[in-house]
Design a protein around this motif. Structure first.
Motif, PDB file in Angstrom:
ATOM      1  N   LEU A   1      33.010  48.232  -6.685  1.00 59.35           N
ATOM      2  CA  LEU A   1      33.055  49.588  -7.222  1.00 59.35           C
ATOM      3  C   LEU A   1      32.380  50.598  -6.299  1.00 59.35           C
ATOM      4  N   THR A   2      31.435  50.123  -5.487  1.00 61.16           N
ATOM      5  CA  THR A   2      30.742  51.019  -4.557  1.00 61.16           C
ATOM      6  C   THR A   2      31.601  51.336  -3.345  1.00 61.16           C
ATOM      7  N   SER A   3      32.375  50.359  -2.879  1.00 54.84           N
ATOM      8  CA  SER A   3      33.145  50.523  -1.642  1.00 54.84           C
ATOM      9  C   SER A   3      34.575  51.008  -1.853  1.00 54.84           C
ATOM     10  N   ALA A   4      35.031  51.074  -3.106  1.00 57.11           N
ATOM     11  CA  ALA A   4      36.419  51.463  -3.365  1.00 57.11           C
ATOM     12  C   ALA A   4      36.653  52.942  -3.026  1.00 57.11           C
ATOM     13  N   PRO A   5      37.828  53.274  -2.456  1.00 55.79           N
ATOM     14  CA  PRO A   5      38.114  54.678  -2.115  1.00 55.79           C
ATOM     15  C   PRO A   5      38.196  55.574  -3.353  1.00 55.79           C
ATOM     16  N   HIS A   6      38.666  55.004  -4.470  1.00 54.68           N
ATOM     17  CA  HIS A   6      38.724  55.738  -5.734  1.00 54.68           C
ATOM     18  C   HIS A   6      38.029  54.916  -6.806  1.00 54.68           C
ATOM     19  N   PHE A   7      37.315  55.590  -7.672  1.00 55.34           N
ATOM     20  CA  PHE A   7      36.562  54.910  -8.717  1.00 55.34           C
ATOM     21  C   PHE A   7      37.507  54.362  -9.777  1.00 55.34           C
ATOM     22  N   SER A   8      37.476  53.050 -10.017  1.00 57.92           N
ATOM     23  CA  SER A   8      38.354  52.416 -11.001  1.00 57.92           C
ATOM     24  C   SER A   8      37.747  52.528 -12.396  1.00 57.92           C
ATOM     25  N   LEU A   9      38.300  53.404 -13.225  1.00 56.31           N
ATOM     26  CA  LEU A   9      37.770  53.633 -14.568  1.00 56.31           C
ATOM     27  C   LEU A   9      37.861  52.387 -15.435  1.00 56.31           C
ATOM     28  N   TYR A  10      38.986  51.703 -15.375  1.00 60.59           N
ATOM     29  CA  TYR A  10      39.209  50.525 -16.220  1.00 60.59           C
ATOM     30  C   TYR A  10      38.230  49.409 -15.847  1.00 60.59           C
ATOM     31  N   GLN A  11      38.073  49.193 -14.564  1.00 61.79           N
ATOM     32  CA  GLN A  11      37.161  48.158 -14.076  1.00 61.79           C
ATOM     33  C   GLN A  11      35.718  48.502 -14.438  1.00 61.79           C
ATOM     34  N   ALA A  12      35.323  49.745 -14.191  1.00 63.79           N
ATOM     35  CA  ALA A  12      33.959  50.168 -14.494  1.00 63.79           C
ATOM     36  C   ALA A  12      33.669  50.111 -15.987  1.00 63.79           C
ATOM     37  N   PHE A  13      34.682  50.365 -16.805  1.00 61.01           N
ATOM     38  CA  PHE A  13      34.524  50.334 -18.259  1.00 61.01           C
ATOM     39  C   PHE A  13      33.993  48.974 -18.715  1.00 61.01           C
ATOM     40  N   PHE A  14      34.618  47.897 -18.257  1.00 61.32           N
ATOM     41  CA  PHE A  14      34.199  46.560 -18.683  1.00 61.32           C
ATOM     42  C   PHE A  14      32.892  46.133 -18.021  1.00 61.32           C
ATOM     43  N   VAL A  15      32.650  46.601 -16.800  1.00 59.58           N
ATOM     44  CA  VAL A  15      31.377  46.294 -16.139  1.00 59.58           C
ATOM     45  C   VAL A  15      30.221  46.909 -16.925  1.00 59.58           C
ATOM     46  N   LEU A  16      30.372  48.185 -17.321  1.00 61.82           N
ATOM     47  CA  LEU A  16      29.291  48.855 -18.036  1.00 61.82           C
ATOM     48  C   LEU A  16      29.159  48.357 -19.475  1.00 61.82           C
ATOM     49  N   LEU A  17      30.248  47.809 -20.032  1.00 63.58           N
ATOM     50  CA  LEU A  17      30.128  47.150 -21.333  1.00 63.58           C
ATOM     51  C   LEU A  17      29.248  45.911 -21.225  1.00 63.58           C
ATOM     52  N   SER A  18      29.373  45.188 -20.110  1.00 67.45           N
ATOM     53  CA  SER A  18      28.521  44.009 -19.913  1.00 67.45           C
ATOM     54  C   SER A  18      27.064  44.442 -19.725  1.00 67.45           C
ATOM     55  N   GLN A  19      26.865  45.624 -19.136  1.00 64.31           N
ATOM     56  CA  GLN A  19      25.509  46.157 -18.998  1.00 64.31           C
ATOM     57  C   GLN A  19      24.934  46.465 -20.373  1.00 64.31           C
TER      58      GLN A  19
ATOM     59  N   ASN B   1      25.671  44.892 -22.983  1.00 64.22           N
ATOM     60  CA  ASN B   1      25.423  43.585 -23.600  1.00 64.22           C
ATOM     61  C   ASN B   1      24.132  42.930 -23.108  1.00 64.22           C
ATOM     62  N   GLY B   2      23.535  43.483 -22.062  1.00 63.16           N
ATOM     63  CA  GLY B   2      22.274  42.904 -21.590  1.00 63.16           C
ATOM     64  C   GLY B   2      22.273  42.435 -20.154  1.00 63.16           C
ATOM     65  N   VAL B   3      23.404  42.586 -19.430  1.00 66.06           N
ATOM     66  CA  VAL B   3      23.436  42.252 -18.007  1.00 66.06           C
ATOM     67  C   VAL B   3      22.806  43.416 -17.250  1.00 66.06           C
ATOM     68  N   ASN B   4      21.746  43.150 -16.511  1.00 67.55           N
ATOM     69  CA  ASN B   4      20.986  44.215 -15.859  1.00 67.55           C
ATOM     70  C   ASN B   4      21.584  44.619 -14.518  1.00 67.55           C
ATOM     71  N   PHE B   5      21.797  45.926 -14.351  1.00 69.61           N
ATOM     72  CA  PHE B   5      22.290  46.479 -13.098  1.00 69.61           C
ATOM     73  C   PHE B   5      21.220  47.391 -12.503  1.00 69.61           C
ATOM     74  N   PRO B   6      21.134  47.476 -11.173  1.00 66.88           N
ATOM     75  CA  PRO B   6      20.126  48.332 -10.537  1.00 66.88           C
ATOM     76  C   PRO B   6      20.271  49.792 -10.963  1.00 66.88           C
ATOM     77  N   ALA B   7      19.159  50.449 -11.195  1.00 64.64           N
ATOM     78  CA  ALA B   7      19.171  51.853 -11.621  1.00 64.64           C
ATOM     79  C   ALA B   7      19.854  52.741 -10.581  1.00 64.64           C
TER      80      ALA B   7
END
Length: 211
Positions: free
Chosen positions: A141-159, A161-167
């Motif tokens: 998601l950091t290196s993609a030329p365009h931000f993938s909304l669908y992909q980010a949606f499920f990633v942030l849902l896991s966040q 749920n308790g999966v920790n991502f860097p601030a």
């Protein structure tokens, strides 16, 4: 909400879960299970999991699909470092990988979907696979030329749920979302699943991610 009507809907959704563990557009089976549809069902089950009257049945359904993913050593087993598999939205001995669908390889939308499903229950959240998938998703998601909304949606849902991502990465995600927003307030169609839903779905996801 009419509780009797809701209970009927809830039972109907549970009845559509295949013996394998996933869902499809109509009735899933061992030959054709759609992981994207399954993720949307799991999102609903995840919400019901917090309510005592639905908790046990929702939990059992979530356990069933997570056990399916653990058995899938080619794509989402806890011992696999990446999500290499020939299947796309499917699961089975011979997944019907249709040309053009996203494969379950490192950094793809399919990996993000499975990451969310595996984070719905604490016993499946803490695994080597989840940590590896998290790293893959941050990089993708950091290196993609365009931000993938669908992909980010499920990633942030896991966040959620308790999966920790860097601030710092979450802040970068916020800045990317703001940057992608168009002058009319909407968001562009950045991934195939959203293209089916159109600009309204993309905008709804953009706002949900900001929330």
């Amino acid at each position: 909400i009419d509780k009797d009507a809701f209970q009927k809907l809830f039972q109907n959704i549970l009845s559509k879960q295949s013996e394998t563990g996933a869902w499809d557009y109509i009735d899933a089976n061992t030959e054709r299970n759609d992981m994207s549809i399954s993720a949307w069902v799991c999102l609903g089950l995840n919400l019901l999991y917090t309510q005592m009257e639905f908790k046990k049945e929702a939990q059992n359904a979530l356990i069933k699909i997570n056990k399916m993913l653990i058995r899938d050593k080619r794509g989402a087993g806890d011992n696999s470092v990446t999500t290499k598999a020939v299947g796309a939205y499917t699961y089975g001995e011979d997944p019907n990988a249709t040309l053009g669908k996203i494969l379950r390889s490192a950094g793809t939308t399919m990996q993000a979907i499975i990451l969310f499903i595996k984070s719905t229950l604490p016993e499946y959240r803490l695994s080597h696979w989840v940590e590896t998938a998290k790293t893959d998703q941050i990089k993708a998601l950091t290196s993609a030329p365009h931000f993938s909304l669908y992909q980010a949606f499920f990633v942030l849902l896991s966040q959620k749920n308790g999966v920790n991502f860097p601030a710092a990465w979450l802040l970068n995600t916020y800045q990317s979302l703001k940057k992608e927003q168009l002058d009319d307030g909407s968001w562009p169609l950045t991934s195939p699943p959203i293209q089916f839903g159109g600009k309204i779905m993309a905008t709804a996801m953009g706002l949900t991610l900001l929330q």
